[in-house]
Design a protein around this motif. Structure first.
Motif, PDB file in Angstrom:
ATOM      1  N   ILE A  28       0.825  -1.227   0.000  1.00  0.00           N
ATOM      2  CA  ILE A  28       0.000   0.000   0.000  1.00  0.00           C
ATOM      3  C   ILE A  28       0.855   1.271   0.000  1.00  0.00           C
ATOM      4  N   ALA A  29       1.930   1.271   0.790  1.00  0.00           N
ATOM      5  CA  ALA A  29       2.747   2.497   0.894  1.00  0.00           C
ATOM      6  C   ALA A  29       3.168   3.041  -0.482  1.00  0.00           C
ATOM      7  N   PRO A  30       3.606   2.177  -1.417  1.00  0.00           N
ATOM      8  CA  PRO A  30       4.072   2.735  -2.702  1.00  0.00           C
ATOM      9  C   PRO A  30       2.967   3.380  -3.551  1.00  0.00           C
ATOM     10  N   ILE A  31       1.691   3.033  -3.295  1.00  0.00           N
ATOM     11  CA  ILE A  31       0.626   3.548  -4.173  1.00  0.00           C
ATOM     12  C   ILE A  31      -0.306   4.546  -3.482  1.00  0.00           C
ATOM     13  N   ALA A  32      -0.135   4.722  -2.163  1.00  0.00           N
ATOM     14  CA  ALA A  32      -1.117   5.509  -1.398  1.00  0.00           C
ATOM     15  C   ALA A  32      -1.264   6.943  -1.922  1.00  0.00           C
ATOM     16  N   ALA A  33      -0.149   7.616  -2.172  1.00  0.00           N
ATOM     17  CA  ALA A  33      -0.214   9.022  -2.610  1.00  0.00           C
ATOM     18  C   ALA A  33      -0.877   9.128  -3.983  1.00  0.00           C
ATOM     19  N   GLN A  34      -0.527   8.178  -4.858  1.00  0.00           N
ATOM     20  CA  GLN A  34      -1.065   8.198  -6.235  1.00  0.00           C
ATOM     21  C   GLN A  34      -2.593   7.999  -6.235  1.00  0.00           C
ATOM     22  N   PHE A  35      -3.088   7.072  -5.426  1.00  0.00           N
ATOM     23  CA  PHE A  35      -4.531   6.835  -5.373  1.00  0.00           C
ATOM     24  C   PHE A  35      -5.261   7.966  -4.652  1.00  0.00           C
ATOM     25  N   GLU A  37      -4.350  11.067  -4.890  1.00  0.00           N
ATOM     26  CA  GLU A  37      -4.361  12.127  -5.904  1.00  0.00           C
ATOM     27  C   GLU A  37      -5.464  11.871  -6.943  1.00  0.00           C
ATOM     28  N   SER A  38      -5.541  10.621  -7.438  1.00  0.00           N
ATOM     29  CA  SER A  38      -6.490  10.329  -8.526  1.00  0.00           C
ATOM     30  C   SER A  38      -7.903  10.075  -8.012  1.00  0.00           C
ATOM     31  N   GLY A  39      -8.027   9.658  -6.751  1.00  0.00           N
ATOM     32  CA  GLY A  39      -9.346   9.325  -6.211  1.00  0.00           C
ATOM     33  C   GLY A  39      -9.897   8.023  -6.766  1.00  0.00           C
ATOM     34  N   GLU A  40      -8.995   7.247  -7.356  1.00  0.00           N
ATOM     35  CA  GLU A  40      -9.387   5.955  -7.945  1.00  0.00           C
ATOM     36  C   GLU A  40      -9.554   4.913  -6.835  1.00  0.00           C
ATOM     37  N   PHE A  41     -10.468   3.973  -7.007  1.00  0.00           N
ATOM     38  CA  PHE A  41     -10.666   2.938  -5.999  1.00  0.00           C
ATOM     39  C   PHE A  41      -9.562   1.874  -6.141  1.00  0.00           C
ATOM     40  N   PRO A  42      -8.895   1.505  -5.042  1.00  0.00           N
ATOM     41  CA  PRO A  42      -7.735   0.598  -5.163  1.00  0.00           C
ATOM     42  C   PRO A  42      -8.142  -0.879  -5.193  1.00  0.00           C
ATOM     43  N   TYR A  43      -8.816  -1.293  -6.266  1.00  0.00           N
ATOM     44  CA  TYR A  43      -9.342  -2.667  -6.360  1.00  0.00           C
ATOM     45  C   TYR A  43      -8.271  -3.730  -6.103  1.00  0.00           C
ATOM     46  N   GLN A  44      -7.087  -3.487  -6.693  1.00  0.00           N
ATOM     47  CA  GLN A  44      -6.079  -4.547  -6.650  1.00  0.00           C
ATOM     48  C   GLN A  44      -5.598  -4.838  -5.230  1.00  0.00           C
ATOM     49  N   THR A  45      -5.307  -3.771  -4.485  1.00  0.00           N
ATOM     50  CA  THR A  45      -4.813  -3.997  -3.115  1.00  0.00           C
ATOM     51  C   THR A  45      -5.939  -4.502  -2.207  1.00  0.00           C
ATOM     52  N   GLU A 203     -19.116  11.643  -3.930  1.00  0.00           N
ATOM     53  CA  GLU A 203     -18.687  12.799  -3.134  1.00  0.00           C
ATOM     54  C   GLU A 203     -17.233  13.176  -3.435  1.00  0.00           C
ATOM     55  N   PRO A 204     -16.985  14.441  -3.758  1.00  0.00           N
ATOM     56  CA  PRO A 204     -15.590  14.890  -3.931  1.00  0.00           C
ATOM     57  C   PRO A 204     -15.019  15.256  -2.553  1.00  0.00           C
ATOM     58  N   LYS A 205     -14.306  14.346  -1.933  1.00  0.00           N
ATOM     59  CA  LYS A 205     -13.966  14.497  -0.520  1.00  0.00           C
ATOM     60  C   LYS A 205     -12.612  15.180  -0.278  1.00  0.00           C
ATOM     61  N   LEU A 206     -12.494  15.748   0.927  1.00  0.00           N
ATOM     62  CA  LEU A 206     -11.240  16.364   1.387  1.00  0.00           C
ATOM     63  C   LEU A 206     -10.151  15.302   1.571  1.00  0.00           C
ATOM     64  N   GLY A 207     -10.520  14.191   2.214  1.00  0.00           N
ATOM     65  CA  GLY A 207      -9.531  13.144   2.517  1.00  0.00           C
ATOM     66  C   GLY A 207     -10.068  11.773   2.178  1.00  0.00           C
ATOM     67  N   ILE A 208      -9.384  10.748   2.662  1.00  0.00           N
ATOM     68  CA  ILE A 208      -9.671   9.328   2.320  1.00  0.00           C
ATOM     69  C   ILE A 208     -10.205   9.227   0.879  1.00  0.00           C
ATOM     70  N   ARG A 209      -9.446   9.862  -0.020  1.00  0.00           N
ATOM     71  CA  ARG A 209      -9.963  10.062  -1.376  1.00  0.00           C
ATOM     72  C   ARG A 209      -9.987   8.780  -2.214  1.00  0.00           C
ATOM     73  N   ALA A 210      -9.156   7.790  -1.833  1.00  0.00           N
ATOM     74  CA  ALA A 210      -9.172   6.536  -2.611  1.00  0.00           C
ATOM     75  C   ALA A 210     -10.357   5.652  -2.232  1.00  0.00           C
ATOM     76  N   SER A 211     -11.030   5.986  -1.124  1.00  0.00           N
ATOM     77  CA  SER A 211     -12.262   5.250  -0.809  1.00  0.00           C
ATOM     78  C   SER A 211     -13.387   5.962  -1.552  1.00  0.00           C
ATOM     79  N   ALA A 212     -14.346   5.165  -2.037  1.00  0.00           N
ATOM     80  CA  ALA A 212     -15.407   5.759  -2.857  1.00  0.00           C
ATOM     81  C   ALA A 212     -16.656   5.956  -2.005  1.00  0.00           C
TER      82      ALA A 212
END
Ligand code: CAA
Length: 389
Positions: A28-35, A37-45, A203-212
């Motif tokens: 998770i650490a290597p992808i956390a910032a990227q997800f 930023e994009s707000g994409e749901f991290p299906y793979q992890t 919702e366009p959220k302030l944080g926990i942006r990778a969660s939908a």
């Protein structure tokens, strides 16, 4: 940084904590910032977390889970959230708000159909109580479910549903008898592809942006009577007792965020120099470190204590509402306190997206809001202590 052995964890608990820590660091650490930023749901992890048994930790193996105890759940969730709170909330909602309710109140048939895919991590579960005009005042809902033969017909708009856009299965609460108010609410298990269920605004959220997070819109959505969770009118009590478990999870998530903010702060205070000294040598910084550490350890005590109260309830049936609310209240305010201090300690770097500290700050805030605001936790705690409920 010293590891205070407040609880002497068993070898098994240490193993679970270390496994979750290693997974979070590696995957998770290597992808956390990227997800984020994009707000994409991290299906793979999330799928990998399912394979590790993290998506149904307390669910018995026969229903697709890992069959472990509540402390194991909290330890794993803390480690995941320490690296990324968005993965943390997806895990928490799946385990607590979705799986627990079915495990506790579902029929054997419902456990087979609705628990196995979600607890095994092959599908994602959500919990839907809040509406656009009722958040804290949860029983004051407008959505309606009416019986029609072997079906209920669901109508209404639900909001702020964690994993709403991606959920394969949803526990939803609707009014079946408005005159009875809280006692007129009923819980239903709904498959995500049921005709008449639509995903609404994300919702366009302030944080926990990778969660939908989204609205769910029910328009003459027909759900078989066999999918009613509990009896008619039992929905509000189910919703509240499920939230007791959810609040322990959010306490663990908040603890993880606080620890992350703390560890970055200590490391920075040890190396950054100003006025010819390491900044940790200045009391303006070192006293912040002392306050962060003390509040984190107090939060840990409350969160682990609530986990153990829930574990005991499996045999005694006693409620753990008070322990859960205190853990959630204190740990979430600690997360915000620590994230705020971390940004200050890092100065300009704390405000930059080049460091994860600003993400901890944005992520911490929601822990004081969802699954019952800090004000609601104070209401629950004080009502119980004053004997008003
Ligand atoms: N366990 C079991 N039963 C409970 C209970 C609990 N923890 N809490 C209340 N009840 C029962 C009460 O005993 C009462 O039953 P009786 O009448 O038979 O005694 C009944 O439920 C109604 O209780 P109250 O009168 O206390 O209800 P209230 O309307 O005053 O509301 C409240 C109480 C604490 C304010 C509650 O509405 C509440 O917790 N609000 C916050 C809701 C919340 O946390 N929402 C977040 C939703 S999830 C989310 O955030 C999104 C996500 O996806 C993560």
């Amino acid at each position: 940084m010293s590891d205070i052995a407040l609880f002497s964890l068993s070898d098994e608990h240490r193993l679970i904590r270390d496994t979750a820590r290693e997974f979070a660091q590696k995957e998770i650490a290597p992808i956390a910032a990227q997800f984020d930023e994009s707000g994409e749901f991290p299906y793979q992890t999330i799928r990998k977390m399912g394979e590790m048994g993290f998506m149904g930790i307390e669910v018995p193996e026969e229903y697709g889970g890992a069959g472990l105890d509540t402390l194991s759940y909290v330890l794993a969730l803390e480690e995941i959230s320490k690296v990324d709170a968005a993965h943390g909330v997806i895990m928490s909602v799946n385990n607590s708000l979705y799986c627990y309710g079915i495990l506790q109140f579902g029929t054997d048939e419902q456990k087979k159909n609705f628990l196995i895919p979600v607890a095994s991590g092959k599908a994602i579960g959500a919990y839907s109580l809040t509406e656009p005009s009722s958040g804290s005042d949860a029983s004051n809902m407008r959505s309606r479910a009416r019986r029609d033969g072997d079906y209920y017909v669901l109508n209404g708009v639900k909001s702020w549903v964690t994993s709403g856009p991606v959920a394969d299965y949803i526990v939803v609460f609707m009014m079946t008898d408005p005159e009875k108010k809280a006692k007129g609410i009923t819980a239903f298990l709904v498959e995500g592809n049921t005709p008449g269920l639509r995903r609404g605004k994300k919702e366009p959220k302030l944080g926990i942006r990778a969660s939908a997070t989204s609205e769910l819109i029910f328009e003459d959505c027909r759900v078989p009577v066999a999918n009613r969770l509990g009896e008619e009118g039992e929905g509000f009590k189910i919703a509240m007792s499920v939230l007791d478990v959810g609040r322990i999870g959010i306490g663990a998530q908040a603890l993880g965020i606080a620890e992350a903010a703390y560890e970055f702060s200590v490391n920075y205070a040890r190396q950054r120099e100003a006025f010819g000294h390491k900044i940790g040598e200045f009391q303006g910084i070192s006293f912040k470190i002392a306050d962060m550490k003390t509040r984190i350890e107090a939060s840990r005590l409350l969160v682990y204590n609530a986990a153990m109260a829930k574990e005991r309830s499996k045999t005694t049936g006693e409620r753990f509402t008070l322990q859960a609310s205190m853990a959630k209240l204190f740990a979430s305010e600690t997360a915000m306190f620590c994230a705020h201090a971390a940004v200050q300690i890092h100065g300009g770097m704390g405000y930059s997206r080049e460091m994860p500290v600003e993400r901890f700050f944005r992520d911490a805030k929601i822990t004081e809001i969802y699954e019952g605001t800090s004000e609601i936790q104070r209401l629950v705690i004080s009502r119980m202590e004053l004997g008003l409920r």
